[in-house]
Design a protein around this motif. Structure first.
Motif, PDB file in Angstrom:
ATOM      1  N   ASN A  40     -48.334  35.964  75.401  1.00  0.00           N
ATOM      2  CA  ASN A  40     -49.085  35.449  74.259  1.00  0.00           C
ATOM      3  C   ASN A  40     -50.567  35.761  74.402  1.00  0.00           C
ATOM      4  OD1 ASN A  40     -49.693  34.084  71.922  1.00  0.00           O
ATOM      5  ND2 ASN A  40     -49.779  32.075  72.914  1.00  0.00           N
ATOM      6  N   ILE A  41     -51.095  35.614  75.617  1.00  0.00           N
ATOM      7  CA  ILE A  41     -52.512  35.883  75.851  1.00  0.00           C
ATOM      8  C   ILE A  41     -52.827  37.367  75.709  1.00  0.00           C
ATOM      9  CG2 ILE A  41     -54.322  35.825  77.613  1.00  0.00           C
ATOM     10  CD1 ILE A  41     -53.049  33.244  78.667  1.00  0.00           C
ATOM     11  N   ALA A  42     -51.910  38.206  76.196  1.00  0.00           N
ATOM     12  CA  ALA A  42     -52.189  39.639  76.221  1.00  0.00           C
ATOM     13  C   ALA A  42     -51.885  40.335  74.904  1.00  0.00           C
ATOM     14  CB  ALA A  42     -51.375  40.299  77.342  1.00  0.00           C
ATOM     15  N   LEU A  43     -50.964  39.783  74.093  1.00  0.00           N
ATOM     16  CA  LEU A  43     -50.510  40.496  72.895  1.00  0.00           C
ATOM     17  C   LEU A  43     -51.618  40.644  71.856  1.00  0.00           C
ATOM     18  CD1 LEU A  43     -48.245  41.790  71.244  1.00  0.00           C
ATOM     19  CD2 LEU A  43     -47.645  39.504  70.413  1.00  0.00           C
ATOM     20  N   LYS A  44     -52.294  39.537  71.520  1.00  0.00           N
ATOM     21  CA  LYS A  44     -53.294  39.573  70.451  1.00  0.00           C
ATOM     22  C   LYS A  44     -54.418  40.573  70.741  1.00  0.00           C
ATOM     23  CE  LYS A  44     -55.117  37.952  66.617  1.00  0.00           C
ATOM     24  NZ  LYS A  44     -55.488  36.525  66.562  1.00  0.00           N
ATOM     25  N   PRO A  45     -55.060  40.521  71.905  1.00  0.00           N
ATOM     26  CA  PRO A  45     -56.110  41.525  72.171  1.00  0.00           C
ATOM     27  C   PRO A  45     -55.600  42.958  72.134  1.00  0.00           C
ATOM     28  CG  PRO A  45     -56.270  39.697  73.715  1.00  0.00           C
ATOM     29  CD  PRO A  45     -54.999  39.511  72.967  1.00  0.00           C
ATOM     30  N   ARG A  46     -54.367  43.185  72.637  1.00  0.00           N
ATOM     31  CA  ARG A  46     -53.828  44.550  72.615  1.00  0.00           C
ATOM     32  C   ARG A  46     -53.625  45.039  71.185  1.00  0.00           C
ATOM     33  NH1 ARG A  46     -51.411  46.147  77.465  1.00  0.00           N
ATOM     34  NH2 ARG A  46     -52.770  45.407  79.138  1.00  0.00           N
ATOM     35  N   LEU A  47     -53.098  44.181  70.324  1.00  0.00           N
ATOM     36  CA  LEU A  47     -52.909  44.581  68.927  1.00  0.00           C
ATOM     37  C   LEU A  47     -54.236  44.823  68.232  1.00  0.00           C
ATOM     38  CD1 LEU A  47     -50.000  42.204  67.821  1.00  0.00           C
ATOM     39  CD2 LEU A  47     -49.869  44.625  68.377  1.00  0.00           C
ATOM     40  N   PRO A  90     -45.964  49.036  62.622  1.00  0.00           N
ATOM     41  CA  PRO A  90     -45.437  47.892  61.868  1.00  0.00           C
ATOM     42  C   PRO A  90     -46.342  46.673  61.914  1.00  0.00           C
ATOM     43  CG  PRO A  90     -44.242  48.187  63.932  1.00  0.00           C
ATOM     44  CD  PRO A  90     -45.114  49.389  63.775  1.00  0.00           C
ATOM     45  N   GLU A  91     -47.292  46.630  62.862  1.00  0.00           N
ATOM     46  CA  GLU A  91     -48.179  45.485  62.939  1.00  0.00           C
ATOM     47  C   GLU A  91     -49.322  45.541  61.923  1.00  0.00           C
ATOM     48  OE1 GLU A  91     -49.411  48.326  66.321  1.00  0.00           O
ATOM     49  OE2 GLU A  91     -47.614  47.710  65.227  1.00  0.00           O
ATOM     50  N   LEU A  92     -49.459  46.682  61.226  1.00  0.00           N
ATOM     51  CA  LEU A  92     -50.520  46.829  60.228  1.00  0.00           C
ATOM     52  C   LEU A  92     -49.957  46.584  58.829  1.00  0.00           C
ATOM     53  CD1 LEU A  92     -52.411  49.996  61.546  1.00  0.00           C
ATOM     54  CD2 LEU A  92     -52.803  47.585  62.096  1.00  0.00           C
ATOM     55  N   VAL A  93     -50.634  45.727  58.068  1.00  0.00           N
ATOM     56  CA  VAL A  93     -50.230  45.474  56.689  1.00  0.00           C
ATOM     57  C   VAL A  93     -50.738  46.583  55.783  1.00  0.00           C
ATOM     58  CG1 VAL A  93     -50.357  43.850  54.761  1.00  0.00           C
ATOM     59  CG2 VAL A  93     -50.250  42.996  57.112  1.00  0.00           C
ATOM     60  N   TYR A  94     -51.968  46.993  55.977  1.00  0.00           N
ATOM     61  CA  TYR A  94     -52.553  48.032  55.136  1.00  0.00           C
ATOM     62  C   TYR A  94     -53.677  48.718  55.894  1.00  0.00           C
ATOM     63  CZ  TYR A  94     -55.913  44.218  54.393  1.00  0.00           C
ATOM     64  OH  TYR A  94     -56.806  43.197  54.578  1.00  0.00           O
ATOM     65  N   VAL A  95     -54.047  49.920  55.401  1.00  0.00           N
ATOM     66  CA  VAL A  95     -55.228  50.651  55.851  1.00  0.00           C
ATOM     67  C   VAL A  95     -55.966  51.079  54.588  1.00  0.00           C
ATOM     68  CG1 VAL A  95     -56.130  52.585  57.170  1.00  0.00           C
ATOM     69  CG2 VAL A  95     -54.019  51.464  57.915  1.00  0.00           C
ATOM     70  N   LEU A  96     -57.205  50.621  54.417  1.00  0.00           N
ATOM     71  CA  LEU A  96     -57.973  50.862  53.198  1.00  0.00           C
ATOM     72  C   LEU A  96     -59.284  51.557  53.516  1.00  0.00           C
ATOM     73  CD1 LEU A  96     -57.633  47.314  51.578  1.00  0.00           C
ATOM     74  CD2 LEU A  96     -56.101  49.262  51.276  1.00  0.00           C
ATOM     75  N   VAL A  97     -59.742  52.298  52.529  1.00  0.00           N
ATOM     76  CA  VAL A  97     -61.108  52.826  52.553  1.00  0.00           C
ATOM     77  C   VAL A  97     -61.787  52.296  51.299  1.00  0.00           C
ATOM     78  CG1 VAL A  97     -62.552  54.871  52.508  1.00  0.00           C
ATOM     79  CG2 VAL A  97     -60.435  54.885  53.832  1.00  0.00           C
ATOM     80  N   THR A  98     -62.869  51.557  51.486  1.00  0.00           N
ATOM     81  CA  THR A  98     -63.551  50.909  50.358  1.00  0.00           C
ATOM     82  C   THR A  98     -64.971  51.432  50.220  1.00  0.00           C
ATOM     83  OG1 THR A  98     -64.322  49.085  51.762  1.00  0.00           O
ATOM     84  CG2 THR A  98     -62.182  48.813  50.686  1.00  0.00           C
ATOM     85  N   ALA A 160     -52.997  37.826  57.023  1.00  0.00           N
ATOM     86  CA  ALA A 160     -53.434  39.038  57.700  1.00  0.00           C
ATOM     87  C   ALA A 160     -54.853  38.840  58.176  1.00  0.00           C
ATOM     88  CB  ALA A 160     -53.342  40.251  56.769  1.00  0.00           C
ATOM     89  N   GLU A 161     -55.230  39.576  59.176  1.00  0.00           N
ATOM     90  CA  GLU A 161     -56.602  39.569  59.662  1.00  0.00           C
ATOM     91  C   GLU A 161     -57.216  40.921  59.323  1.00  0.00           C
ATOM     92  OE1 GLU A 161     -56.707  38.514  63.736  1.00  0.00           O
ATOM     93  OE2 GLU A 161     -56.485  36.378  63.349  1.00  0.00           O
ATOM     94  N   GLY A 184     -48.047  37.678  60.947  1.00  0.00           N
ATOM     95  CA  GLY A 184     -46.619  37.399  61.008  1.00  0.00           C
ATOM     96  C   GLY A 184     -45.922  38.268  62.033  1.00  0.00           C
ATOM     97  N   TYR A 185     -46.402  39.502  62.208  1.00  0.00           N
ATOM     98  CA  TYR A 185     -45.835  40.391  63.212  1.00  0.00           C
ATOM     99  C   TYR A 185     -46.041  39.811  64.610  1.00  0.00           C
ATOM    100  CZ  TYR A 185     -45.192  44.559  66.090  1.00  0.00           C
ATOM    101  OH  TYR A 185     -44.771  45.454  67.049  1.00  0.00           O
ATOM    102  N   ILE A 186     -47.209  39.225  64.825  1.00  0.00           N
ATOM    103  CA  ILE A 186     -47.483  38.617  66.123  1.00  0.00           C
ATOM    104  C   ILE A 186     -46.513  37.473  66.384  1.00  0.00           C
ATOM    105  CG2 ILE A 186     -49.219  37.392  67.490  1.00  0.00           C
ATOM    106  CD1 ILE A 186     -51.361  38.897  65.922  1.00  0.00           C
ATOM    107  N   ARG A 187     -46.305  36.637  65.371  1.00  0.00           N
ATOM    108  CA  ARG A 187     -45.363  35.541  65.532  1.00  0.00           C
ATOM    109  C   ARG A 187     -43.947  36.057  65.778  1.00  0.00           C
ATOM    110  NH1 ARG A 187     -48.411  33.375  61.214  1.00  0.00           N
ATOM    111  NH2 ARG A 187     -46.815  34.064  59.729  1.00  0.00           N
ATOM    112  N   THR A 188     -43.572  37.142  65.082  1.00  0.00           N
ATOM    113  CA  THR A 188     -42.240  37.721  65.267  1.00  0.00           C
ATOM    114  C   THR A 188     -42.055  38.228  66.691  1.00  0.00           C
ATOM    115  OG1 THR A 188     -42.138  38.371  62.938  1.00  0.00           O
ATOM    116  CG2 THR A 188     -40.644  39.486  64.454  1.00  0.00           C
TER     117      THR A 188
END
Length: 719
Positions: A40-47, A90-98, A160-161, A184-188
């Protein structure tokens, strides 16, 4: 004395089991909590680092295009590029250029309702300590732009973040790359890891139970019972000597000393006998050999003493134990079950279109061939047991089993997989029938169902552990390495068999086989035995291979279940049977209604398949697998016991031959299962295919029940 002795042994056994299992449980829980916390500690920073790396790559590509003169708002193929980038992760919801104003210029992924940032969120910096440390290090080292995080949500409620990375040219910002990290991917992922750890915990406990049980029986319970038996004999005036007595440890030394005391007493008796018989004690081995008409009348008195205290009796027969075959069978079956959860998927990877078989049928062929070879080899294996013995046959079976595992690990086509699975099946048939024959040679008619429950329980425990852990291992290291692991475990099983299986049981089996001269074909005239095989044994195996091993993995894949989820769901079948199977066997032994329990389990299993008609979900399949485990726990051990009981009506056919016919018939059902399901799936959907098979099985169970009632009425009238 007997009750108190049994109480002492039971007292020690219960506390040894309890202490060991509680220690194992505590250690496993601590290990699981530590692993889950670290993950749990290592997953979030890696993602976050991964998302940042993706955003930096996109930013570098855009800035390069802008520097060479391509207008920022006219970069061709940008949407496709971002879509492909988002699809890779799969951990990314979207990739945007604004744009600088926050308008979406290019998009990829699920960005329909994405809430973007219109500026750098300096006031909304997320307080993530690990991420802050990473950012500060980056600032100190390279002075790069600070990427900031803001928790966002879309209009559909998906969390999403949003990661914001500005696009600059000469220090001026003209837009940004924004990446949505799916919380949600993190929780999964955390949920998957939790269940994987839970499965490992259950498997460790079951394996510990098997190992502890055997070790306690070999080094504690068994020696204690033998020592108590000797003490009881000597306390009752029985000074027989066990000629084959062997033991290790302090208890073994104590047993040896007790036996040595009896030997010394018998030596002194023989010395006295020498004087009374003028040195003729060397030809006297039993009390009946003592001459009664000697001149001094000592012969009759010595005869009475020998009869009363067994002063000339030597025990040469050593009975084996069911426990002898338990661990070798468990380890080998565990090695085989490692591939069950992914075999259809493994074959599908190598499938190539051909004019002979549809893909669904080809995927099921390795399972069918595996079961067909077992069905073909089992009748011969029964005869080989009588000829060479259970222990030697176990080692002969290891040769094709090991060759099959190594062949599958190196296979490069579907046909090679099918061939090597057939080779493995040949070894599997030999080993399982040797272990089953070993147990059958030890059990009596009073504890037949209980003894067969041990055989079934070991296979179910191995199935549960192997299926679940095999799915987890394959999900992380691939399919082929699992076969190499199976080969190593099978070799270890051979070592255990060499250490544990008793040669005395083989001698007893050979003597029994020599006295049985009837042909196995005589069982065809045994209507009760035939009905049990046709209407109960074969349908049970059709369900096992067709439903559990073939349809469940394919159906769950169609429902987007992961390999780990498939393994977890399939393990529930065995997890239900492990505790319920012994209860059903005890009920069968006490009530004597073995056939009735078998019919009940058959009808219930067919009804469960019928219930799958219609739309299904992962939860529905989980419930169906659990209920199928409950139904089969009712019939598995009683089925073997009922078949052996029915075979007793044909005494000219031996026990091993009857077991061979039963196992062969079961394998016919195992062969038919995947073929029948695959053929039905070519025409119907999953639910309809299962409903059709379930209806046929329910009818088979009802026919069996009607036959029993009619036969019972005829027997009553005949009496």
């Amino acid at each position: 004395m007997t009750k108190r002795s049994e109480g002492l042994t039971g007292f020690i056994n219960r506390r040894l089991f309890l202490t060991t299992l509680l220690s194992t449980l505590l250690a496993s829980i601590i290990s699981a909590v530590y692993t889950l916390t670290e993950f749990n500690i290592a997953l979030k920073p890696r993602l976050l680092q991964k998302a940042e790396a993706v955003a930096e790559v996109v930013r570098e590509d855009i800035e390069l295009a802008v520097k060479v003169g391509v207008p920022f708002d006219r970069i061709k193929g940008m949407d496709l590029y971002l879509e492909e980038t988002a699809a890779k992760y799969p951990e990314l919801v979207y990739v945007l250029v604004t744009t600088q104003a926050g308008d979406i210029l290019y998009r990829g992924g699920n960005s329909a309702n994405a809430q973007t940032l219109t500026r750098e969120p300096d006031q909304q910096l997320r307080s993530d300590l690990a991420l802050q440390a990473s950012f500060f290090n980056r600032l100190i080292e390279g002075g790069q732009d600070l990427m900031r995080l803001l928790p966002l949500g879309d209009q559909a409620g998906n969390e999403a973040e949003n990661l914001y990375l500005p696009l600059t040219d000469g220090g001026n910002s003209y837009g940004a790359v924004q990446v949505g990290l799916d919380t949600g991917y993190i929780r999964t992922q955390l949920t998957d890891v939790f269940f994987d750890i839970a499965i490992v915990l259950v498997a460790v406990l079951l394996v510990s139970f098997e190992v502890v049980m055997v070790l306690v029986m070999f080094y504690v319970s068994g020696p204690l019972q033998r020592s108590e038996s000797i003490l009881q004999r000597q306390a009752g005036g029985d000074f027989s000597v066990n000629d084959n007595l062997a033991g290790k440890g302090s208890i073994g030394s104590f047993i040896g000393q007790l036996n040595k005391d009896s030997q010394q007493l018998q030596q002194r008796f023989r010395a006295a006998l020498d004087q009374a018989t003028n040195g003729r004690s060397d030809i006297i081995s039993e009390p009946d050999d003592i001459p009664q008409n000697d001149k001094r009348g000592l012969g009759s008195r010595l005869r009475k003493l020998a009869d009363q205290f067994n002063l000339l009796k030597v025990l040469r027969d050593k009975q084996g134990s069911i426990t002898d075959a338990r661990i070798p069978l468990f380890v080998f079956a565990f090695a085989e079950e490692l591939q069950k959860s992914f075999m259809p998927l493994f074959v599908a990877e190598y499938y190539e279109p051909n004019p002979w078989f549809d893909k669904d049928i080809m995927v099921g062929l390795p399972i069918s061939v595996f079961m067909f070879v077992i069905a073909a080899a089992t009748p011969f294996a029964g005869g080989w047991v009588d000829r060479w013995g259970n222990k030697r046959l176990f080692f002969w079976g290891l040769i094709p089993a090991l060759a099959g595992y190594l062949g599958c690990a190196l296979a490069a086509s579907v046909y090679e997989i099918i061939f090597w699975r057939g080779v493995t099946a040949f070894g599997y048939a030999i080993i399982t029938i040797s272990c089953q024959g070993y147990i059958a040679a030890i059990v009596t008619s009073e504890n037949r169902a209980k003894g067969m429950a041990v055989f079934v329980g070991v296979l179910m425990t191995a199935t549960m552990c192997g299926t679940a852990l095999g799915g987890i291992i394959a999900d992380r290291i691939g399919y082929q390495p699992v076969f190499l692991l199976s080969a190593a475990l099978a070799s270890f099983a051979g070592l255990l068999a060499w250490l544990m299986l008793s040669d005395d049981v083989d001698k007893k089996s050979k003597k029994a086989a020599a006295a049985e001269k009837g042909s196995a074909l005589a069982l065809v005239r045994n209507i009760r035995f035939v009905c049990i095989v046709l209407f109960c044994a074969i349908p049970a195996k059709i369900i096992l291979t067709g439903f559990l091993y073939y349809l469940v993995p394919l159906y769950l894949v169609s429902l987007d279940a992961s390999q780990s989820e498939i393994g977890r769901i399939m393990m529930v079948y065995s997890l239900i049977i492990i505790p319920l199977g012994p209860l059903a066997s005890r009920l069968a032994d006490r009530s004597g209604q073995m056939v009735e329990l078998v019919i009940l389990g058959t009808v219930l299993s067919g009804a469960i398949l019928i219930s799958l008609y219609g739309e299904a979900s992962v939860m529905t399949m989980l419930l169906a697998v659990a209920m199928m485990g409950a139904a089969h726990s009712i019939l598995k051990a009683p089925l073997i016991a009922a078949a052996m009981e029915a075979a007793e009506a044909t005494p000219e056919v031996g026990r091993t031959a009857a077991l061979g016919i039963l196992r062969t018939s079961e394998r016919i059902g195992s062969v038919l299962g995947p073929v029948m399901v695959a053929s039905l799936l070519a025409v119907y959907d999953y639910g309809k295919a299962m409903a059709i098979i379930g209806t046929g099985i329910v009818i088979a169970g009802i026919v069996m029940g009607i036959y029993l009632k009619v036969a019972a009425k005829k027997e009553a009238l005949a009496q």
